[in-house]
Design an enzyme around this catalytic site. Structure first.
Site, PDB file in Angstrom:
ATOM      1  N   ARG A 236      -8.783  -5.522  13.913  1.00 61.87           N
ATOM      2  CA  ARG A 236      -7.544  -5.992  13.301  1.00 61.87           C
ATOM      3  C   ARG A 236      -6.983  -4.875  12.429  1.00 61.87           C
ATOM      4  NH1 ARG A 236      -6.931 -11.389  14.130  1.00 61.87           N
ATOM      5  NH2 ARG A 236      -8.801 -12.623  14.554  1.00 61.87           N
ATOM      6  N   GLY A 237      -5.667  -4.833  12.313  1.00 58.40           N
ATOM      7  CA  GLY A 237      -5.045  -3.817  11.478  1.00 58.40           C
ATOM      8  C   GLY A 237      -5.116  -2.439  12.131  1.00 58.40           C
ATOM      9  N   GLY A 261      -2.314 -10.650  20.261  1.00 62.32           N
ATOM     10  CA  GLY A 261      -1.537 -11.798  19.817  1.00 62.32           C
ATOM     11  C   GLY A 261      -0.208 -11.416  19.202  1.00 62.32           C
ATOM     12  N   THR A 290      -3.640 -14.984  22.840  1.00 61.77           N
ATOM     13  CA  THR A 290      -3.957 -15.807  21.681  1.00 61.77           C
ATOM     14  C   THR A 290      -4.668 -17.052  22.162  1.00 61.77           C
ATOM     15  OG1 THR A 290      -3.043 -17.211  19.938  1.00 61.77           O
ATOM     16  CG2 THR A 290      -1.595 -16.702  21.773  1.00 61.77           C
ATOM     17  N   ASP A 292      -5.278 -19.591  20.553  1.00 53.54           N
ATOM     18  CA  ASP A 292      -4.665 -20.785  19.963  1.00 53.54           C
ATOM     19  C   ASP A 292      -3.442 -21.275  20.731  1.00 53.54           C
ATOM     20  OD1 ASP A 292      -6.540 -20.439  18.011  1.00 53.54           O
ATOM     21  OD2 ASP A 292      -5.159 -19.688  16.494  1.00 53.54           O
ATOM     22  N   GLU A 391      -8.933 -25.682  12.693  1.00 49.63           N
ATOM     23  CA  GLU A 391      -9.324 -24.921  11.501  1.00 49.63           C
ATOM     24  C   GLU A 391      -8.223 -24.820  10.451  1.00 49.63           C
ATOM     25  OE1 GLU A 391      -9.892 -20.698  12.117  1.00 49.63           O
ATOM     26  OE2 GLU A 391      -8.725 -20.779  13.980  1.00 49.63           O
TER      27      GLU A 391
END
Length: 564
Positions: A236-237, A261, A290, A292, A391
Protein backbone atom coordinates in the site's frame (compact mmCIF):
# COMPACT_ATOMS: atom_id res chain seq x y z
CA UNK A 1 -2.55 4.54 -43.01
CA UNK A 2 -5.09 7.16 -44.08
CA UNK A 3 -5.43 7.25 -47.88
CA UNK A 4 -5.23 11.05 -47.77
CA UNK A 5 -1.58 10.91 -46.63
CA UNK A 6 1.22 10.78 -49.19
CA UNK A 7 4.94 10.29 -48.51
CA UNK A 8 7.69 12.03 -50.52
CA UNK A 9 11.11 10.44 -49.99
CA UNK A 10 14.25 12.56 -50.22
CA UNK A 11 17.85 11.80 -51.07
CA UNK A 12 19.20 15.12 -49.87
CA UNK A 13 22.54 14.85 -48.04
CA UNK A 14 21.02 16.93 -45.25
CA UNK A 15 18.17 14.51 -44.68
CA UNK A 16 18.65 10.72 -44.34
CA UNK A 17 17.05 8.75 -47.13
CA UNK A 18 14.75 6.98 -44.67
CA UNK A 19 13.05 10.24 -43.75
CA UNK A 20 9.82 11.36 -45.31
CA UNK A 21 7.60 14.38 -45.58
CA UNK A 22 3.98 13.54 -44.87
CA UNK A 23 1.44 15.70 -46.64
CA UNK A 24 -2.24 15.51 -45.94
CA UNK A 25 -4.79 16.17 -48.65
CA UNK A 26 -6.45 19.60 -48.76
CA UNK A 27 -9.39 18.13 -46.87
CA UNK A 28 -7.13 17.78 -43.86
CA UNK A 29 -5.63 21.25 -44.33
CA UNK A 30 -2.38 20.36 -42.58
CA UNK A 31 1.14 19.21 -43.31
CA UNK A 32 3.80 17.70 -41.11
CA UNK A 33 7.43 16.71 -41.32
CA UNK A 34 8.11 13.21 -40.00
CA UNK A 35 11.67 12.64 -38.73
CA UNK A 36 13.52 9.46 -39.68
CA UNK A 37 12.69 6.40 -37.60
CA UNK A 38 16.33 5.93 -36.58
CA UNK A 39 16.76 9.52 -35.42
CA UNK A 40 17.49 10.05 -31.71
CA UNK A 41 17.83 13.01 -29.40
CA UNK A 42 19.73 13.39 -26.14
CA UNK A 43 18.54 14.41 -22.71
CA UNK A 44 20.81 14.58 -19.65
CA UNK A 45 18.91 11.86 -17.81
CA UNK A 46 17.74 9.60 -20.62
CA UNK A 47 20.71 9.79 -22.96
CA UNK A 48 19.72 9.05 -26.55
CA UNK A 49 16.05 8.15 -26.82
CA UNK A 50 13.84 7.37 -29.83
CA UNK A 51 12.32 10.52 -31.24
CA UNK A 52 8.86 8.96 -31.33
CA UNK A 53 8.65 9.10 -27.54
CA UNK A 54 8.87 12.88 -27.28
CA UNK A 55 9.39 14.89 -30.45
CA UNK A 56 5.97 14.44 -32.00
CA UNK A 57 4.03 15.17 -28.83
CA UNK A 58 1.35 17.81 -29.07
CA UNK A 59 1.73 20.51 -26.44
CA UNK A 60 -0.32 19.97 -23.28
CA UNK A 61 -3.51 22.01 -23.05
CA UNK A 62 -3.34 25.40 -21.44
CA UNK A 63 -4.17 25.19 -17.77
CA UNK A 64 -4.96 27.74 -15.13
CA UNK A 65 -3.52 25.43 -12.51
CA UNK A 66 -6.89 23.97 -11.58
CA UNK A 67 -8.05 20.48 -12.39
CA UNK A 68 -10.78 20.23 -14.99
CA UNK A 69 -14.04 19.23 -13.35
CA UNK A 70 -17.44 18.00 -14.44
CA UNK A 71 -20.07 15.79 -12.88
CA UNK A 72 -20.73 18.06 -9.98
CA UNK A 73 -17.17 19.04 -9.20
CA UNK A 74 -15.41 15.68 -9.37
CA UNK A 75 -11.82 16.36 -10.41
CA UNK A 76 -10.51 14.75 -13.59
CA UNK A 77 -6.97 16.11 -13.48
CA UNK A 78 -5.29 18.23 -16.15
CA UNK A 79 -7.18 16.90 -19.16
CA UNK A 80 -10.88 17.26 -19.82
CA UNK A 81 -13.01 14.14 -20.28
CA UNK A 82 -13.90 13.08 -23.83
CA UNK A 83 -17.67 13.42 -23.98
CA UNK A 84 -19.47 12.72 -27.26
CA UNK A 85 -23.15 13.65 -27.53
CA UNK A 86 -25.42 11.98 -30.08
CA UNK A 87 -29.06 11.85 -31.06
CA UNK A 88 -31.85 11.11 -28.59
CA UNK A 89 -29.79 11.78 -25.50
CA UNK A 90 -26.91 9.48 -26.46
CA UNK A 91 -23.76 10.26 -24.46
CA UNK A 92 -20.42 8.48 -24.95
CA UNK A 93 -17.92 8.87 -22.13
CA UNK A 94 -14.92 7.98 -24.24
CA UNK A 95 -11.44 7.03 -23.11
CA UNK A 96 -8.25 8.89 -24.12
CA UNK A 97 -6.18 7.74 -27.07
CA UNK A 98 -2.48 8.19 -27.77
CA UNK A 99 -3.34 10.16 -30.90
CA UNK A 100 -5.02 12.79 -28.73
CA UNK A 101 -1.54 14.15 -28.03
CA UNK A 102 0.62 12.21 -30.54
CA UNK A 103 -1.42 12.82 -33.70
CA UNK A 104 0.96 11.31 -36.26
CA UNK A 105 1.52 7.83 -34.85
CA UNK A 106 1.80 5.09 -37.49
CA UNK A 107 -0.60 2.15 -37.39
CA UNK A 108 0.02 -1.54 -37.98
CA UNK A 109 -2.17 -4.45 -38.98
CA UNK A 110 -3.41 -6.43 -36.01
CA UNK A 111 -1.44 -9.73 -35.74
CA UNK A 112 -4.68 -11.46 -34.71
CA UNK A 113 -5.81 -11.55 -38.33
CA UNK A 114 -3.11 -14.18 -38.94
CA UNK A 115 -3.67 -16.04 -35.68
CA UNK A 116 -4.93 -19.59 -36.42
CA UNK A 117 -6.92 -19.62 -33.16
CA UNK A 118 -9.13 -16.86 -34.56
CA UNK A 119 -9.54 -18.29 -38.06
CA UNK A 120 -12.99 -19.64 -37.19
CA UNK A 121 -14.21 -16.39 -35.63
CA UNK A 122 -16.91 -14.80 -37.77
CA UNK A 123 -15.91 -11.25 -36.87
CA UNK A 124 -12.32 -10.72 -35.78
CA UNK A 125 -12.48 -7.14 -34.69
CA UNK A 126 -14.75 -4.85 -32.73
CA UNK A 127 -16.36 -2.09 -34.76
CA UNK A 128 -15.00 1.33 -33.84
CA UNK A 129 -18.54 2.60 -33.25
CA UNK A 130 -19.59 -0.18 -30.86
CA UNK A 131 -20.57 1.13 -27.44
CA UNK A 132 -22.26 -0.34 -24.36
CA UNK A 133 -25.02 1.46 -22.41
CA UNK A 134 -24.51 1.96 -18.69
CA UNK A 135 -28.22 1.51 -17.98
CA UNK A 136 -30.41 -0.98 -19.81
CA UNK A 137 -33.69 -0.44 -17.94
CA UNK A 138 -35.35 2.67 -19.36
CA UNK A 139 -38.78 4.06 -20.20
CA UNK A 140 -39.94 4.38 -23.78
CA UNK A 141 -39.40 8.16 -23.66
CA UNK A 142 -36.05 7.99 -21.86
CA UNK A 143 -32.89 9.43 -23.39
CA UNK A 144 -30.41 6.78 -24.48
CA UNK A 145 -28.08 7.78 -21.65
CA UNK A 146 -24.42 7.16 -20.97
CA UNK A 147 -22.41 4.66 -23.01
CA UNK A 148 -18.84 3.34 -22.82
CA UNK A 149 -16.59 2.14 -25.60
CA UNK A 150 -16.83 -1.59 -26.17
CA UNK A 151 -13.64 -3.52 -25.45
CA UNK A 152 -11.97 -5.93 -27.84
CA UNK A 153 -9.35 -6.19 -30.60
CA UNK A 154 -9.18 -3.48 -33.27
CA UNK A 155 -8.23 -3.91 -36.91
CA UNK A 156 -5.33 -1.49 -36.56
CA UNK A 157 -2.89 -1.30 -33.65
CA UNK A 158 -0.54 1.50 -32.66
CA UNK A 159 2.31 -0.67 -31.39
CA UNK A 160 4.52 -2.95 -33.42
CA UNK A 161 4.97 -6.22 -31.53
CA UNK A 162 8.76 -5.89 -31.48
CA UNK A 163 8.66 -2.41 -29.97
CA UNK A 164 6.37 -3.27 -27.04
CA UNK A 165 8.02 -3.23 -23.63
CA UNK A 166 5.19 -3.87 -21.17
CA UNK A 167 5.08 -3.96 -17.39
CA UNK A 168 2.57 -5.23 -14.83
CA UNK A 169 2.17 -4.05 -11.23
CA UNK A 170 -0.19 -5.17 -8.45
CA UNK A 171 -1.06 -2.82 -5.58
CA UNK A 172 -3.18 -2.81 -2.43
CA UNK A 173 -4.56 -5.80 -0.54
CA UNK A 174 -4.69 -9.38 -1.75
CA UNK A 175 -7.65 -10.68 -3.70
CA UNK A 176 -8.46 -14.01 -5.38
CA UNK A 177 -7.59 -13.84 -9.07
CA UNK A 178 -4.54 -11.57 -9.01
CA UNK A 179 -2.25 -14.28 -10.36
CA UNK A 180 -4.81 -15.21 -13.01
CA UNK A 181 -4.90 -11.63 -14.31
CA UNK A 182 -1.08 -11.51 -14.41
CA UNK A 183 -0.95 -14.82 -16.25
CA UNK A 184 -3.52 -13.80 -18.84
CA UNK A 185 -1.92 -10.41 -19.57
CA UNK A 186 1.39 -12.14 -20.24
CA UNK A 187 -0.23 -14.93 -22.28
CA UNK A 188 -2.26 -12.48 -24.36
CA UNK A 189 0.75 -10.30 -25.14
CA UNK A 190 2.84 -13.31 -26.13
CA UNK A 191 0.36 -15.58 -27.91
CA UNK A 192 -1.93 -13.02 -29.56
CA UNK A 193 0.41 -10.14 -30.32
CA UNK A 194 3.86 -11.72 -30.40
CA UNK A 195 5.24 -9.45 -27.66
CA UNK A 196 8.40 -10.80 -26.03
CA UNK A 197 9.23 -8.17 -23.40
CA UNK A 198 7.02 -8.13 -20.30
CA UNK A 199 8.30 -7.00 -16.91
CA UNK A 200 6.77 -7.58 -13.50
CA UNK A 201 7.16 -4.70 -11.04
CA UNK A 202 7.98 -6.10 -7.61
CA UNK A 203 6.12 -4.86 -4.53
CA UNK A 204 3.53 -2.37 -5.76
CA UNK A 205 4.08 1.23 -6.85
CA UNK A 206 7.33 1.66 -4.95
CA UNK A 207 8.74 -1.23 -6.97
CA UNK A 208 9.09 1.11 -9.95
CA UNK A 209 11.93 2.95 -8.24
CA UNK A 210 12.99 0.83 -5.25
CA UNK A 211 12.91 -2.81 -6.36
CA UNK A 212 14.12 -5.09 -9.12
CA UNK A 213 11.88 -6.22 -11.94
CA UNK A 214 10.89 -9.76 -12.87
CA UNK A 215 10.97 -11.00 -16.46
CA UNK A 216 7.58 -12.55 -17.17
CA UNK A 217 7.19 -15.25 -19.81
CA UNK A 218 4.45 -17.82 -20.46
CA UNK A 219 6.66 -20.43 -18.80
CA UNK A 220 7.11 -18.32 -15.65
CA UNK A 221 3.37 -17.67 -15.26
CA UNK A 222 2.10 -21.03 -16.49
CA UNK A 223 0.75 -22.38 -13.18
CA UNK A 224 0.41 -19.26 -11.06
CA UNK A 225 -3.39 -19.11 -11.42
CA UNK A 226 -3.56 -22.15 -9.15
CA UNK A 227 -2.06 -20.18 -6.28
CA UNK A 228 -3.44 -17.34 -4.18
CA UNK A 229 -1.80 -13.97 -3.70
CA UNK A 230 0.39 -12.34 -6.34
CA UNK A 231 3.79 -13.50 -7.56
CA UNK A 232 4.77 -9.85 -8.01
CA UNK A 233 4.18 -8.91 -4.39
CA UNK A 234 2.09 -5.94 -3.38
CA UNK A 235 2.06 -3.00 -0.99
CA UNK A 236 0.00 0.00 0.00
CA UNK A 237 1.17 3.54 -0.63
CA UNK A 238 4.57 4.26 -2.16
CA UNK A 239 3.09 6.32 -4.99
CA UNK A 240 5.59 8.94 -6.16
CA UNK A 241 4.41 10.06 -9.58
CA UNK A 242 7.67 11.64 -10.72
CA UNK A 243 9.81 8.68 -9.69
CA UNK A 244 7.38 6.20 -11.24
CA UNK A 245 7.18 7.97 -14.60
CA UNK A 246 10.94 8.57 -14.56
CA UNK A 247 11.38 4.82 -14.14
CA UNK A 248 8.91 4.09 -16.94
CA UNK A 249 10.79 6.46 -19.23
CA UNK A 250 14.25 5.22 -18.25
CA UNK A 251 13.34 1.57 -18.78
CA UNK A 252 11.73 2.27 -22.15
CA UNK A 253 8.38 0.89 -20.98
CA UNK A 254 5.50 1.78 -23.30
CA UNK A 255 2.61 -0.24 -21.88
CA UNK A 256 1.74 -0.14 -18.17
CA UNK A 257 -0.85 -2.52 -16.71
CA UNK A 258 -1.93 -1.54 -13.19
CA UNK A 259 -4.02 -3.92 -11.09
CA UNK A 260 -5.60 -2.52 -7.93
CA UNK A 261 -8.56 -0.95 -6.17
CA UNK A 262 -9.92 2.59 -6.23
CA UNK A 263 -6.82 4.05 -4.55
CA UNK A 264 -4.57 2.27 -7.03
CA UNK A 265 -6.68 3.47 -9.96
CA UNK A 266 -6.38 7.04 -8.66
CA UNK A 267 -2.63 6.56 -8.79
CA UNK A 268 -2.91 5.13 -12.30
CA UNK A 269 -4.89 8.19 -13.37
CA UNK A 270 -2.15 10.50 -12.11
CA UNK A 271 0.51 8.39 -13.87
CA UNK A 272 -1.43 8.67 -17.13
CA UNK A 273 -1.66 12.45 -16.77
CA UNK A 274 2.08 12.77 -16.15
CA UNK A 275 2.86 10.48 -19.09
CA UNK A 276 0.64 12.59 -21.31
CA UNK A 277 2.10 15.84 -19.98
CA UNK A 278 5.56 14.61 -20.97
CA UNK A 279 4.29 13.51 -24.38
CA UNK A 280 5.36 9.88 -24.04
CA UNK A 281 4.05 7.08 -26.20
CA UNK A 282 2.98 5.02 -23.19
CA UNK A 283 -0.41 3.34 -22.80
CA UNK A 284 -1.59 3.26 -19.17
CA UNK A 285 -4.32 0.70 -18.52
CA UNK A 286 -5.98 -0.37 -15.28
CA UNK A 287 -7.75 -3.50 -14.12
CA UNK A 288 -10.04 -2.87 -11.13
CA UNK A 289 -9.37 -5.10 -8.13
CA UNK A 290 -11.43 -4.92 -4.97
CA UNK A 291 -12.69 -7.89 -3.06
CA UNK A 292 -15.40 -5.66 -1.52
CA UNK A 293 -16.94 -4.95 -4.95
CA UNK A 294 -16.98 -1.23 -4.11
CA UNK A 295 -15.81 0.09 -7.50
CA UNK A 296 -18.61 1.93 -9.34
CA UNK A 297 -19.93 1.50 -12.90
CA UNK A 298 -18.76 -2.10 -13.40
CA UNK A 299 -21.05 -5.08 -12.78
CA UNK A 300 -18.64 -6.63 -10.30
CA UNK A 301 -14.94 -6.87 -9.55
CA UNK A 302 -12.90 -10.03 -9.95
CA UNK A 303 -12.49 -12.10 -6.80
CA UNK A 304 -15.93 -11.15 -5.52
CA UNK A 305 -17.60 -14.42 -6.54
CA UNK A 306 -14.78 -16.39 -4.93
CA UNK A 307 -15.07 -14.34 -1.73
CA UNK A 308 -18.82 -14.94 -1.48
CA UNK A 309 -18.35 -18.65 -2.13
CA UNK A 310 -15.60 -18.99 0.48
CA UNK A 311 -17.61 -16.97 3.01
CA UNK A 312 -20.16 -19.78 2.89
CA UNK A 313 -17.68 -22.06 4.64
CA UNK A 314 -17.34 -19.65 7.55
CA UNK A 315 -21.11 -19.13 7.78
CA UNK A 316 -21.70 -22.88 7.65
CA UNK A 317 -19.17 -23.43 10.47
CA UNK A 318 -20.85 -20.70 12.53
CA UNK A 319 -24.24 -22.32 11.94
CA UNK A 320 -22.98 -25.74 13.03
CA UNK A 321 -21.46 -24.27 16.19
CA UNK A 322 -24.60 -22.30 17.03
CA UNK A 323 -26.99 -25.17 16.33
CA UNK A 324 -24.97 -27.56 18.48
CA UNK A 325 -25.17 -25.49 21.67
CA UNK A 326 -27.97 -24.17 23.85
CA UNK A 327 -28.63 -20.54 22.98
CA UNK A 328 -25.75 -20.76 20.53
CA UNK A 329 -24.74 -17.68 18.54
CA UNK A 330 -22.38 -17.84 15.56
CA UNK A 331 -20.93 -14.43 14.68
CA UNK A 332 -19.04 -14.08 11.37
CA UNK A 333 -17.17 -10.94 10.32
CA UNK A 334 -16.68 -10.51 6.57
CA UNK A 335 -14.87 -7.96 4.40
CA UNK A 336 -16.64 -4.73 3.57
CA UNK A 337 -14.98 -1.53 4.73
CA UNK A 338 -17.51 0.83 3.17
CA UNK A 339 -19.69 -1.54 1.14
CA UNK A 340 -21.57 -4.58 2.41
CA UNK A 341 -21.86 -6.57 -0.82
CA UNK A 342 -19.97 -9.66 0.39
CA UNK A 343 -22.01 -9.84 3.60
CA UNK A 344 -25.27 -9.30 1.71
CA UNK A 345 -24.65 -11.86 -1.05
CA UNK A 346 -23.15 -14.42 1.33
CA UNK A 347 -26.23 -14.07 3.53
CA UNK A 348 -28.60 -14.49 0.59
CA UNK A 349 -26.66 -17.51 -0.67
CA UNK A 350 -26.43 -19.19 2.74
CA UNK A 351 -30.04 -19.02 3.99
CA UNK A 352 -28.69 -19.92 7.45
CA UNK A 353 -28.16 -16.31 8.55
CA UNK A 354 -30.58 -14.66 10.97
CA UNK A 355 -29.11 -11.16 10.92
CA UNK A 356 -26.86 -9.26 8.50
CA UNK A 357 -25.25 -5.94 9.42
CA UNK A 358 -23.58 -3.74 6.78
CA UNK A 359 -22.04 -0.23 6.73
CA UNK A 360 -24.84 1.23 4.61
CA UNK A 361 -27.56 0.31 7.10
CA UNK A 362 -27.02 1.87 10.55
CA UNK A 363 -28.15 -0.11 13.57
CA UNK A 364 -28.45 0.42 17.30
CA UNK A 365 -28.12 -2.04 20.16
CA UNK A 366 -30.46 -1.11 22.99
CA UNK A 367 -34.14 -0.28 23.20
CA UNK A 368 -37.20 -1.19 21.23
CA UNK A 369 -36.37 -2.43 17.73
CA UNK A 370 -32.66 -2.69 18.58
CA UNK A 371 -30.27 -5.56 17.91
CA UNK A 372 -30.32 -6.87 21.49
CA UNK A 373 -34.10 -7.19 21.43
CA UNK A 374 -33.95 -9.13 18.15
CA UNK A 375 -31.22 -11.49 19.43
CA UNK A 376 -33.27 -12.32 22.53
CA UNK A 377 -36.38 -12.93 20.44
CA UNK A 378 -34.61 -15.19 17.94
CA UNK A 379 -32.91 -17.26 20.67
CA UNK A 380 -36.25 -17.81 22.40
CA UNK A 381 -37.84 -18.87 19.10
CA UNK A 382 -35.09 -21.04 17.61
CA UNK A 383 -32.57 -21.65 20.37
CA UNK A 384 -29.70 -20.48 18.15
CA UNK A 385 -28.83 -17.83 15.55
CA UNK A 386 -26.16 -16.72 13.08
CA UNK A 387 -25.08 -13.09 12.69
CA UNK A 388 -23.01 -11.82 9.75
CA UNK A 389 -21.38 -8.41 10.11
CA UNK A 390 -19.32 -6.48 7.54
CA UNK A 391 -16.11 -5.03 8.95
CA UNK A 392 -17.24 -1.44 8.37
CA UNK A 393 -20.64 -1.81 10.02
CA UNK A 394 -21.38 0.04 13.25
CA UNK A 395 -18.08 1.91 13.36
CA UNK A 396 -19.91 5.02 14.56
CA UNK A 397 -20.94 3.08 17.68
CA UNK A 398 -17.42 2.14 18.73
CA UNK A 399 -16.43 4.62 21.43
CA UNK A 400 -12.71 4.22 20.77
CA UNK A 401 -12.94 4.80 17.05
CA UNK A 402 -9.88 6.70 15.80
CA UNK A 403 -9.18 8.68 12.65
CA UNK A 404 -5.91 6.92 11.81
CA UNK A 405 -5.33 5.74 8.23
CA UNK A 406 -3.14 3.16 6.51
CA UNK A 407 -0.59 3.82 3.75
CA UNK A 408 -3.36 3.87 1.14
CA UNK A 409 -5.38 6.47 3.03
CA UNK A 410 -8.02 4.00 4.22
CA UNK A 411 -9.37 4.61 7.69
CA UNK A 412 -8.14 2.04 10.19
CA UNK A 413 -11.25 0.35 11.53
CA UNK A 414 -11.91 -1.07 14.96
CA UNK A 415 -12.76 -4.78 15.11
CA UNK A 416 -16.54 -4.59 15.10
CA UNK A 417 -16.78 -8.38 15.45
CA UNK A 418 -14.95 -8.49 18.78
CA UNK A 419 -16.78 -5.39 19.99
CA UNK A 420 -20.18 -6.81 19.05
CA UNK A 421 -19.37 -10.20 20.61
CA UNK A 422 -18.45 -8.61 23.92
CA UNK A 423 -21.50 -6.33 23.97
CA UNK A 424 -23.88 -9.22 23.27
CA UNK A 425 -22.25 -11.26 26.05
CA UNK A 426 -22.48 -8.37 28.51
CA UNK A 427 -26.12 -7.70 27.67
CA UNK A 428 -27.18 -11.34 27.97
CA UNK A 429 -25.33 -11.65 31.26
CA UNK A 430 -27.23 -8.63 32.56
CA UNK A 431 -30.46 -10.30 31.42
CA UNK A 432 -29.38 -13.48 33.23
CA UNK A 433 -29.58 -15.37 29.95
CA UNK A 434 -26.86 -17.95 29.31
CA UNK A 435 -25.46 -18.00 25.75
CA UNK A 436 -22.67 -19.77 23.87
CA UNK A 437 -21.12 -17.36 21.33
CA UNK A 438 -18.49 -18.30 18.75
CA UNK A 439 -16.76 -15.55 16.75
CA UNK A 440 -15.24 -16.37 13.34
CA UNK A 441 -13.12 -13.98 11.25
CA UNK A 442 -12.17 -15.63 7.91
CA UNK A 443 -10.87 -12.41 6.29
CA UNK A 444 -7.30 -13.46 5.55
CA UNK A 445 -8.31 -17.00 4.61
CA UNK A 446 -10.64 -15.61 1.95
CA UNK A 447 -8.17 -13.05 0.58
CA UNK A 448 -5.41 -15.60 0.11
CA UNK A 449 -7.19 -18.38 -1.81
CA UNK A 450 -7.03 -18.91 -5.59
CA UNK A 451 -9.97 -17.70 -7.65
CA UNK A 452 -12.80 -20.07 -8.49
CA UNK A 453 -13.84 -21.11 -12.01
CA UNK A 454 -16.19 -18.16 -12.53
CA UNK A 455 -13.57 -15.61 -11.48
CA UNK A 456 -10.88 -17.33 -13.56
CA UNK A 457 -12.96 -16.82 -16.70
CA UNK A 458 -13.72 -13.23 -15.72
CA UNK A 459 -10.03 -12.49 -15.05
CA UNK A 460 -9.18 -13.85 -18.50
CA UNK A 461 -11.69 -11.54 -20.18
CA UNK A 462 -10.49 -8.52 -18.20
CA UNK A 463 -6.84 -9.17 -19.02
CA UNK A 464 -7.40 -9.81 -22.71
CA UNK A 465 -9.62 -6.74 -23.06
CA UNK A 466 -7.01 -4.60 -21.34
CA UNK A 467 -4.25 -5.76 -23.70
CA UNK A 468 -6.47 -5.25 -26.77
CA UNK A 469 -7.13 -1.68 -25.63
CA UNK A 470 -3.49 -0.82 -25.01
CA UNK A 471 -2.40 -2.28 -28.35
CA UNK A 472 -5.14 -0.25 -30.07
CA UNK A 473 -3.65 2.93 -28.60
CA UNK A 474 -6.18 3.59 -25.86
CA UNK A 475 -4.80 4.90 -22.59
CA UNK A 476 -6.04 6.29 -19.28
CA UNK A 477 -8.73 3.63 -19.05
CA UNK A 478 -9.94 0.76 -16.91
CA UNK A 479 -11.24 -2.48 -18.36
CA UNK A 480 -14.52 -3.57 -16.80
CA UNK A 481 -17.75 -5.45 -17.29
CA UNK A 482 -20.84 -3.27 -17.86
CA UNK A 483 -24.17 -5.01 -18.40
CA UNK A 484 -22.37 -8.22 -19.29
CA UNK A 485 -20.12 -6.60 -21.91
CA UNK A 486 -16.43 -5.79 -21.63
CA UNK A 487 -15.86 -2.04 -21.88
CA UNK A 488 -13.20 0.66 -21.59
CA UNK A 489 -14.05 3.13 -18.85
CA UNK A 490 -12.17 6.40 -18.24
CA UNK A 491 -10.31 6.51 -14.94
CA UNK A 492 -12.34 9.40 -13.54
CA UNK A 493 -15.55 7.35 -13.60
CA UNK A 494 -13.93 4.57 -11.60
CA UNK A 495 -12.49 6.81 -8.89
CA UNK A 496 -15.21 9.45 -8.50
CA UNK A 497 -17.17 7.53 -5.84
CA UNK A 498 -17.59 4.14 -4.22
CA UNK A 499 -20.15 1.51 -5.09
CA UNK A 500 -22.44 0.85 -2.13
CA UNK A 501 -25.44 -1.27 -1.28
CA UNK A 502 -28.63 0.72 -1.80
CA UNK A 503 -30.77 -0.14 1.20
CA UNK A 504 -33.90 1.17 -0.51
CA UNK A 505 -33.30 -1.29 -3.36
CA UNK A 506 -35.08 -4.60 -3.87
CA UNK A 507 -31.92 -6.65 -3.26
CA UNK A 508 -31.69 -5.44 0.34
CA UNK A 509 -35.42 -6.06 0.71
CA UNK A 510 -34.83 -9.65 -0.43
CA UNK A 511 -32.24 -10.05 2.30
CA UNK A 512 -34.57 -8.68 4.98
CA UNK A 513 -37.22 -11.09 3.75
CA UNK A 514 -34.75 -13.98 3.93
CA UNK A 515 -33.46 -13.27 7.45
CA UNK A 516 -36.71 -11.82 8.84
CA UNK A 517 -34.64 -9.23 10.65
CA UNK A 518 -35.89 -5.70 11.29
CA UNK A 519 -34.18 -2.82 9.53
CA UNK A 520 -32.73 -1.58 12.87
CA UNK A 521 -33.22 1.93 11.55
CA UNK A 522 -35.23 4.50 13.45
CA UNK A 523 -38.26 5.89 11.53
CA UNK A 524 -36.57 9.29 11.19
CA UNK A 525 -33.56 7.76 9.43
CA UNK A 526 -35.78 5.71 7.11
CA UNK A 527 -37.66 8.87 6.12
CA UNK A 528 -34.36 10.67 5.46
CA UNK A 529 -33.13 7.84 3.21
CA UNK A 530 -36.36 7.83 1.21
CA UNK A 531 -36.25 11.62 0.86
CA UNK A 532 -32.64 11.41 -0.35
CA UNK A 533 -33.58 8.84 -3.01
CA UNK A 534 -36.60 10.93 -4.03
CA UNK A 535 -34.40 14.00 -4.47
CA UNK A 536 -32.00 12.03 -6.68
CA UNK A 537 -34.88 10.72 -8.78
CA UNK A 538 -36.36 14.19 -9.30
CA UNK A 539 -32.95 15.53 -10.36
CA UNK A 540 -32.68 12.99 -13.18
CA UNK A 541 -33.90 13.45 -16.76
CA UNK A 542 -37.55 12.72 -17.42
CA UNK A 543 -38.17 9.00 -17.68
CA UNK A 544 -34.73 7.97 -16.42
CA UNK A 545 -35.09 5.21 -13.84
CA UNK A 546 -31.61 5.38 -12.37
CA UNK A 547 -28.68 7.78 -12.27
CA UNK A 548 -26.72 7.32 -15.48
CA UNK A 549 -23.68 9.26 -14.36
CA UNK A 550 -24.09 12.14 -16.84
CA UNK A 551 -22.99 15.62 -15.97
CA UNK A 552 -25.68 18.21 -15.42
CA UNK A 553 -24.95 19.74 -18.82
CA UNK A 554 -25.15 16.34 -20.49
CA UNK A 555 -28.51 15.62 -18.87
CA UNK A 556 -29.94 18.93 -20.03
CA UNK A 557 -28.65 18.23 -23.52
CA UNK A 558 -30.17 14.77 -23.39
CA UNK A 559 -33.58 16.15 -22.41
CA UNK A 560 -33.36 18.72 -25.17
CA UNK A 561 -32.64 15.98 -27.71
CA UNK A 562 -35.64 13.94 -26.56
CA UNK A 563 -38.01 16.90 -26.63
CA UNK A 564 -36.79 17.79 -30.10
Amino acid sequence: MDSSIFSLHHSSPLIPSSSSISLRSPACCSASLSPPSNFSFFTPRLGFAPVSRRLMAAPPPASDGKAATTNGGVGHGLFKPKIVNGDYGYVLEDVPHLTDYLPHLPTHSNPLQDNPAYSVVKQYFVDVDDTVPQRIVVHKDSPRGTHFRRAGPRQKVYFDSDEVNACIVTCGGLCPGLNTVIREIVSTLYSMYGVKKVLGIDGGYRGFYARNTINLTPKVVNDIHKRGGTILGTSRGGHDTKKIVDSIEDRGINQVYIIGGDGTQKGASVIYEEVRRRGLKVAVAGIPKTIDNDIPVIDKSFGFDTAVEEAQRAINAAHVEAESAENGIGLVKLMGRYSGFIAMYATLASRDVDCCLIPESPFYLKGEGGLFEFVEKRLKESGHMVIVVAEGAGQELLSESKSMTDASGNKLLQDVGLWLSQNIKDHMKAQKMSINLKYIDPTYMIRAIPSNASDNVYCTLLAQSCVHGAMAGYTGFTSGLVNGRQTYIPFYRIIEKQNKVIITDRMWARLLSSTNQPSFMCPKLVAEKKKEMQTKTEAQPSGQLMDDGNTGADKKAANKEVKA
